[in-house]
Design a protein around this motif. Structure first.
Motif, PDB file in Angstrom:
ATOM      1  N   ALA A 100      77.268  28.121  47.544  1.00 33.49           N
ATOM      2  CA  ALA A 100      78.006  29.136  48.295  1.00 33.49           C
ATOM      3  C   ALA A 100      77.396  29.257  49.689  1.00 33.49           C
ATOM      4  O   ALA A 100      76.251  29.665  49.839  1.00 33.49           O
ATOM      5  CB  ALA A 100      77.940  30.471  47.570  1.00 33.49           C
ATOM      6  N   ARG A 138      79.593  30.303  52.507  1.00 36.24           N
ATOM      7  CA  ARG A 138      80.426  31.174  53.343  1.00 36.24           C
ATOM      8  C   ARG A 138      81.426  31.895  52.464  1.00 36.24           C
ATOM      9  O   ARG A 138      81.605  31.566  51.311  1.00 36.24           O
ATOM     10  CB  ARG A 138      81.156  30.360  54.406  1.00 36.24           C
ATOM     11  N   CYS A 139      82.090  32.879  53.044  1.00 41.56           N
ATOM     12  CA  CYS A 139      83.197  33.518  52.343  1.00 41.56           C
ATOM     13  C   CYS A 139      84.484  33.098  53.047  1.00 41.56           C
ATOM     14  O   CYS A 139      84.458  32.575  54.164  1.00 41.56           O
ATOM     15  CB  CYS A 139      83.043  35.028  52.291  1.00 41.56           C
ATOM     16  N   PHE A 140      85.599  33.296  52.385  1.00 41.64           N
ATOM     17  CA  PHE A 140      86.884  32.849  52.882  1.00 41.64           C
ATOM     18  C   PHE A 140      87.871  34.012  52.880  1.00 41.64           C
ATOM     19  O   PHE A 140      87.763  34.923  52.055  1.00 41.64           O
ATOM     20  CB  PHE A 140      87.436  31.722  52.008  1.00 41.64           C
ATOM     21  N   ILE A 141      88.835  33.959  53.798  1.00 39.58           N
ATOM     22  CA  ILE A 141      89.909  34.948  53.858  1.00 39.58           C
ATOM     23  C   ILE A 141      91.225  34.200  53.951  1.00 39.58           C
ATOM     24  O   ILE A 141      91.377  33.299  54.776  1.00 39.58           O
ATOM     25  CB  ILE A 141      89.773  35.872  55.092  1.00 39.58           C
ATOM     26  N   VAL A 200      89.889  38.352  50.411  1.00 40.13           N
ATOM     27  CA  VAL A 200      88.600  37.715  50.666  1.00 40.13           C
ATOM     28  C   VAL A 200      88.123  37.126  49.351  1.00 40.13           C
ATOM     29  O   VAL A 200      88.268  37.746  48.299  1.00 40.13           O
ATOM     30  CB  VAL A 200      87.582  38.739  51.188  1.00 40.13           C
ATOM     31  N   PHE A 201      87.548  35.922  49.389  1.00 42.00           N
ATOM     32  CA  PHE A 201      86.976  35.347  48.179  1.00 42.00           C
ATOM     33  C   PHE A 201      85.752  34.541  48.533  1.00 42.00           C
ATOM     34  O   PHE A 201      85.545  34.153  49.674  1.00 42.00           O
ATOM     35  CB  PHE A 201      88.003  34.508  47.405  1.00 42.00           C
ATOM     36  N   GLY A 202      84.898  34.338  47.539  1.00 43.66           N
ATOM     37  CA  GLY A 202      83.657  33.614  47.760  1.00 43.66           C
ATOM     38  C   GLY A 202      82.527  34.501  48.225  1.00 43.66           C
ATOM     39  O   GLY A 202      81.387  34.064  48.335  1.00 43.66           O
ATOM     40  N   GLU A 203      82.800  35.790  48.448  1.00 38.25           N
ATOM     41  CA  GLU A 203      81.770  36.696  48.961  1.00 38.25           C
ATOM     42  C   GLU A 203      80.772  37.095  47.894  1.00 38.25           C
ATOM     43  O   GLU A 203      79.630  37.423  48.208  1.00 38.25           O
ATOM     44  CB  GLU A 203      82.396  37.956  49.588  1.00 38.25           C
ATOM     45  N   ALA A 204      81.155  37.052  46.621  1.00 41.88           N
ATOM     46  CA  ALA A 204      80.253  37.461  45.549  1.00 41.88           C
ATOM     47  C   ALA A 204      79.068  36.509  45.405  1.00 41.88           C
ATOM     48  O   ALA A 204      77.977  36.925  45.044  1.00 41.88           O
ATOM     49  CB  ALA A 204      81.011  37.565  44.223  1.00 41.88           C
ATOM     50  N   THR A 231      93.132  30.108  42.641  1.00 42.95           N
ATOM     51  CA  THR A 231      91.758  29.837  42.238  1.00 42.95           C
ATOM     52  C   THR A 231      91.772  29.463  40.759  1.00 42.95           C
ATOM     53  O   THR A 231      92.510  30.048  39.972  1.00 42.95           O
ATOM     54  CB  THR A 231      90.835  31.050  42.460  1.00 42.95           C
TER      55      THR A 231
END
Length: 88
Positions: free
Chosen positions: A50, A52-55, A83-87, A63
């Motif tokens: 991981a 970065r995060c994505f929007i 937003v995804f990937g932020e976790a 997904t």
């Protein structure tokens, strides 16, 4: 190509970034990278690091992950502003 001000305005509309300062959003806007994906294109794989995060800015994104028995399972369909990937 979007301007820094357009990117900042978009980020202000995303729930995750609403409490953020103008200064922070400006810095985030300066480092934003836009990608256009064709249907069926993979953005990243399940075990990728991981970084970065994505929007989702336009359209939708599916997904999915691999189940224990090796099948693909849809985890969700993400729409604009999500937003995804932020976790990670």
């Amino acid at each position: 190509m979007k301007t820094k001000d357009q990117i900042t305005a978009f980020l202000k509309s995303v729930l995750l970034f609403r409490p953020c300062s103008e200064e922070f959003l400006g810095k985030l806007s300066a480092s934003a990278v836009f990608k256009t994906l064709e249907k069926g294109h993979l953005l990243f794989m399940q075990d990728d690091p991981a970084e970065r995060c994505f929007i989702v800015t336009h359209g939708a994104l599916k997904t999915f992950g691999e189940t224990k028995d090796g099948m693909q399972g849809v985890m969700g369909i993400l729409s604009e502003g999500r937003v995804f990937g932020e976790a990670a």
